[in-house]
Design a protein around this motif. Sequence first.
Motif, PDB file in Angstrom:
ATOM      1  N   LEU A  32      43.079  24.635  43.073  1.00 35.04           N
ATOM      2  CA  LEU A  32      42.819  24.464  41.592  1.00 35.04           C
ATOM      3  C   LEU A  32      42.173  25.583  41.108  1.00 35.04           C
ATOM      4  CD1 LEU A  32      41.630  20.798  42.098  1.00 35.04           C
ATOM      5  CD2 LEU A  32      43.780  21.640  41.583  1.00 35.04           C
ATOM      6  N   GLY A  33      41.913  26.732  41.935  1.00 31.72           N
ATOM      7  CA  GLY A  33      41.415  27.928  41.311  1.00 31.72           C
ATOM      8  C   GLY A  33      39.921  28.212  41.482  1.00 31.72           C
ATOM      9  N   ALA A  34      39.415  27.523  42.153  1.00 32.31           N
ATOM     10  CA  ALA A  34      38.115  28.101  42.860  1.00 32.31           C
ATOM     11  C   ALA A  34      37.837  29.656  43.406  1.00 32.31           C
ATOM     12  CB  ALA A  34      37.378  27.117  43.883  1.00 32.31           C
ATOM     13  N   GLN A  35      37.067  30.359  42.850  1.00 35.40           N
ATOM     14  CA  GLN A  35      37.001  31.724  43.330  1.00 35.40           C
ATOM     15  C   GLN A  35      35.891  31.630  44.581  1.00 35.40           C
ATOM     16  OE1 GLN A  35      38.032  34.387  42.230  1.00 35.40           O
ATOM     17  NE2 GLN A  35      38.925  33.790  40.085  1.00 35.40           N
ATOM     18  N   LEU A  48      37.925  19.223  37.566  1.00 40.91           N
ATOM     19  CA  LEU A  48      37.660  20.365  38.462  1.00 40.91           C
ATOM     20  C   LEU A  48      38.365  21.755  38.319  1.00 40.91           C
ATOM     21  CD1 LEU A  48      37.695  19.617  42.579  1.00 40.91           C
ATOM     22  CD2 LEU A  48      36.041  20.544  41.232  1.00 40.91           C
ATOM     23  N   PRO A  49      39.463  21.722  37.823  1.00 39.05           N
ATOM     24  CA  PRO A  49      40.194  23.053  37.408  1.00 39.05           C
ATOM     25  C   PRO A  49      39.438  23.517  36.106  1.00 39.05           C
ATOM     26  CG  PRO A  49      41.921  21.381  37.686  1.00 39.05           C
ATOM     27  CD  PRO A  49      40.560  20.566  37.792  1.00 39.05           C
ATOM     28  N   MET A  55      33.713  35.216  38.990  1.00 42.29           N
ATOM     29  CA  MET A  55      33.131  34.524  37.825  1.00 42.29           C
ATOM     30  C   MET A  55      32.530  33.228  38.326  1.00 42.29           C
ATOM     31  SD  MET A  55      34.841  33.106  34.355  1.00 42.29           S
ATOM     32  CE  MET A  55      35.403  31.762  35.427  1.00 42.29           C
ATOM     33  N   ASP A 107      32.618  30.386  43.668  1.00 36.52           N
ATOM     34  CA  ASP A 107      32.378  29.198  43.541  1.00 36.52           C
ATOM     35  C   ASP A 107      32.267  28.582  44.767  1.00 36.52           C
ATOM     36  OD1 ASP A 107      32.818  29.503  40.559  1.00 36.52           O
ATOM     37  OD2 ASP A 107      35.094  29.258  40.946  1.00 36.52           O
ATOM     38  N   ALA A 121      43.413  33.498  42.552  1.00 35.02           N
ATOM     39  CA  ALA A 121      42.684  32.389  42.270  1.00 35.02           C
ATOM     40  C   ALA A 121      42.957  31.977  40.559  1.00 35.02           C
ATOM     41  CB  ALA A 121      41.243  32.399  42.754  1.00 35.02           C
ATOM     42  N   THR A 122      42.432  33.048  39.961  1.00 39.52           N
ATOM     43  CA  THR A 122      42.710  33.044  38.462  1.00 39.52           C
ATOM     44  C   THR A 122      44.156  32.509  37.975  1.00 39.52           C
ATOM     45  OG1 THR A 122      41.009  34.692  38.220  1.00 39.52           O
ATOM     46  CG2 THR A 122      42.183  34.090  36.303  1.00 39.52           C
ATOM     47  N   ASN A 156      44.608  28.703  38.587  1.00 37.52           N
ATOM     48  CA  ASN A 156      43.765  27.970  37.951  1.00 37.52           C
ATOM     49  C   ASN A 156      44.467  27.683  36.442  1.00 37.52           C
ATOM     50  OD1 ASN A 156      40.773  28.259  35.783  1.00 37.52           O
ATOM     51  ND2 ASN A 156      41.210  26.622  37.489  1.00 37.52           N
ATOM     52  N   ARG A 157      44.850  28.936  35.761  1.00 38.32           N
ATOM     53  CA  ARG A 157      45.391  29.083  34.381  1.00 38.32           C
ATOM     54  C   ARG A 157      47.024  28.691  34.420  1.00 38.32           C
ATOM     55  NH1 ARG A 157      41.087  32.082  32.733  1.00 38.32           N
ATOM     56  NH2 ARG A 157      39.532  31.141  33.826  1.00 38.32           N
ATOM     57  N   ILE A 177      36.292  23.091  35.467  1.00 44.46           N
ATOM     58  CA  ILE A 177      34.868  23.599  35.840  1.00 44.46           C
ATOM     59  C   ILE A 177      35.124  25.136  36.454  1.00 44.46           C
ATOM     60  CG2 ILE A 177      33.306  23.711  37.841  1.00 44.46           C
ATOM     61  CD1 ILE A 177      33.223  20.458  37.662  1.00 44.46           C
ATOM     62  N   TYR A 178      36.155  25.309  37.255  1.00 43.34           N
ATOM     63  CA  TYR A 178      36.365  26.375  37.776  1.00 43.34           C
ATOM     64  C   TYR A 178      37.117  27.561  36.515  1.00 43.34           C
ATOM     65  CZ  TYR A 178      35.828  24.588  42.176  1.00 43.34           C
ATOM     66  OH  TYR A 178      35.514  23.813  43.262  1.00 43.34           O
ATOM     67  N   ALA A 179      37.512  26.945  35.663  1.00 42.61           N
ATOM     68  CA  ALA A 179      37.923  27.955  34.321  1.00 42.61           C
ATOM     69  C   ALA A 179      36.657  28.078  33.312  1.00 42.61           C
ATOM     70  CB  ALA A 179      39.082  27.075  33.562  1.00 42.61           C
ATOM     71  N   GLY A 180      35.428  27.475  33.667  1.00 43.59           N
ATOM     72  CA  GLY A 180      34.408  27.751  32.983  1.00 43.59           C
ATOM     73  C   GLY A 180      34.154  26.970  31.385  1.00 43.59           C
ATOM     74  N   ASN A 217      30.035  30.037  37.250  1.00 43.63           N
ATOM     75  CA  ASN A 217      29.820  29.236  36.080  1.00 43.63           C
ATOM     76  C   ASN A 217      29.105  28.030  36.271  1.00 43.63           C
ATOM     77  OD1 ASN A 217      31.872  26.955  36.735  1.00 43.63           O
ATOM     78  ND2 ASN A 217      33.281  28.576  36.462  1.00 43.63           N
TER      79      ASN A 217
END
Lengths: 415, 234
Positions: free
Chosen positions: A329-332, B106-107, A1, A335, B78-79, B82-83, B109-112, A3
Amino acid sequence: MLNTGIYKDVFEQALYSLSDNKLRSILSILGIAVGIGAVMAVGSVTEGVRDYVYQELESYGIRTIWIFRDPEEIKNPNRAVRQGSGISTEDYEFLRSSKTCCPAVRRVTPQVYWAEQKPVRVNGVNYLLNLEGVGVEYLTINNDQLEQGRNLTNNDIERRNPVAILGPTAAEELYGKTGPMGKSFRYFDQKYTVIGVLKRKSRQIIEQVNADTYDTNKRILIPYTNLQAILGSKDIHTLLGEAESLEASVDAMDQVRTALERRYSGRFTYKTENMQKWIDNAENYINKLRLTGLSFAALALFVGGMGIMNIMSTSVIERTREIGIRKALGAQYEDIRFQFLMEATAVSTIGGVIGLVLGIFATYVIGFSTGYDFRPSWMIGIIAISVSAIVGMMSGFFPSRHAARMNPVDALRHE
Amino acid sequence: MILLQDVSKTYYLGEASVPVLKHVTLQIKQGEFVAIMGPSGSGKSTLMNIIGCLDVADSGRYLLAGTAIEHMTESQLATIRNRYIGFVFQSFNLIPRVSALRNVELPMIYAGIDPEVRRHRALTALQIVGLRDRAEHTGARMSGGQQQRVAIARALVNNPQVIIADEPTGALDSHTGQEIMKLFQQLNTNGKTIVMVTHENEIAAFAQRILFVRDGMVTETRLEHITGKSNIGA
Ligand SMILES: Nc1ncnc2c1ncn2[C@@H]1O[C@H](COP(=O)(O)OP(=O)(O)OP(=O)(O)O)[C@@H](O)[C@H]1O
Ligand SMILES: [Mg+2]
């Protein structure tokens, strides 16, 4: 995803990696700037040159066609074959008055030449100039304007009047700075009176691009009937025609040729010409100019692109840990990929914008130093900026992939 | 909440294989504050990386909040990071040169998450760690304790269920370490599950439960048992 919130982040990071590698950044940006500047200048100048060329060609009548007997046939050693020009005054009268034979042709005029140049005399001095016998439509077809005086009239043609229209250079050669109107010169045993002077035609670019070698400003035009009388023949050497348009000129040439061949039952073969050859010459020249410039631009862009790739590769390695943090931190994958691709694109586009300014400047400088009015083309500007962005993306392709593929645990352990 | 069953992990260095985790089974319930201790090189960080979904085990099962992790793709991991997970590291690991606020954002941003919401939530998280007035400062202009607080704010901001902290006080003096632990305790009181690696008994004392890692195996232990074991904190 993917963004969009990431843009500010990406832009900040791009600026940081730039300032981290100052010297390399400056060199790469310079490479891109020079390349894009060249794209801009070369694009704008060649477009300007093309405009000038077409303007000049237009001033010669871009719809003009020429029909004449095949010169090979006239050189034939067999006297019976080489006899005559294949076009007579009657043929001309027919083509001029026929409503059906040649619909693509607007008007025609005859041209008669003396095979060798014979001297024109003023006050006992001989001058070698291009003397042509022409009809009243000649000026219209040729897109010639009169600076002074009048055109030939039907009366001049019928009565074979010894009157002449001079090209501006011819007028200067014969009479200097003194006004040529009403003056006279001798040609063979006749005395001709000057009734008009033509406007000067620019041939600067046309000469440059090698589209024509005949100096049109040195012409002397007299009634074709007059020259025919001197030559003792009713031959017309070339028919000059005006087609409905440049595109229609191919049809026009065919129609006139077919009509002539029919009138002589195929006894003569004819050659035809239109402006296409001149246009092709000009286009060739423009393409060469552009190719040279663009090769230079490509080289500069390549060097700049390699520089950016180098900056990005170094930056990715130096920021391995940061990449690990971002992944934690969850960057894909996308990203990280996007971030480094955009960094490369941003760096390159900065070079592109600088290059655009350089190119606009260079366009004016080239115009100023060559005496032409060249304008930067916005179309080329948009293309140039897009090219810089594409170069950036290409340079960022491998470094960004390297970054995005990193294993987060290994990246975090990196010192 | 966290359930590891028969989890093994082996590293390969050329020809040599280094078994780091051997058939580890453990359970951590929602809302627990667990400390992991053990000698250097025993596999604590490896275990944390697996729990934190940064790494996957070679074999065994891992259920996080009822979700099986072992067969997930990189992108799914990754998701989840992030969550569900917030990371706090020994060396703070702030992104250099950018402000505390941007780090905390930042976290999200990656979560949109929308920029306005993002900013608001980041400032709230900084408020929780007591650094709202330092939002525009970069890491270089903050003390170690402050940097670690920013890192904690960043770990909290996506409202994860689990905080994974690998030696969060390892780079701090003992006073600052205590303050960070008070913050952890406060978070734990508010319902966060916390898994923390530490070498220090005073730090481990803040946890409700201690897991001891040795030779790739995990055992439940109590502080009294650890006191006197010579190789801790080496
Ligand atoms: N990526 C790797 N490749 C190879 N070996 C590794 C890798 N990561 C860890 N190891 C090895 O696995 C073992 C356990 O490492 P780990 O980092 O989990 O230990 P630790 O308990 O966290 O130690 P410390 O208390 O020093 O942080 C060590 O022997 C280490 O050298
Ligand atoms: Mg460790």
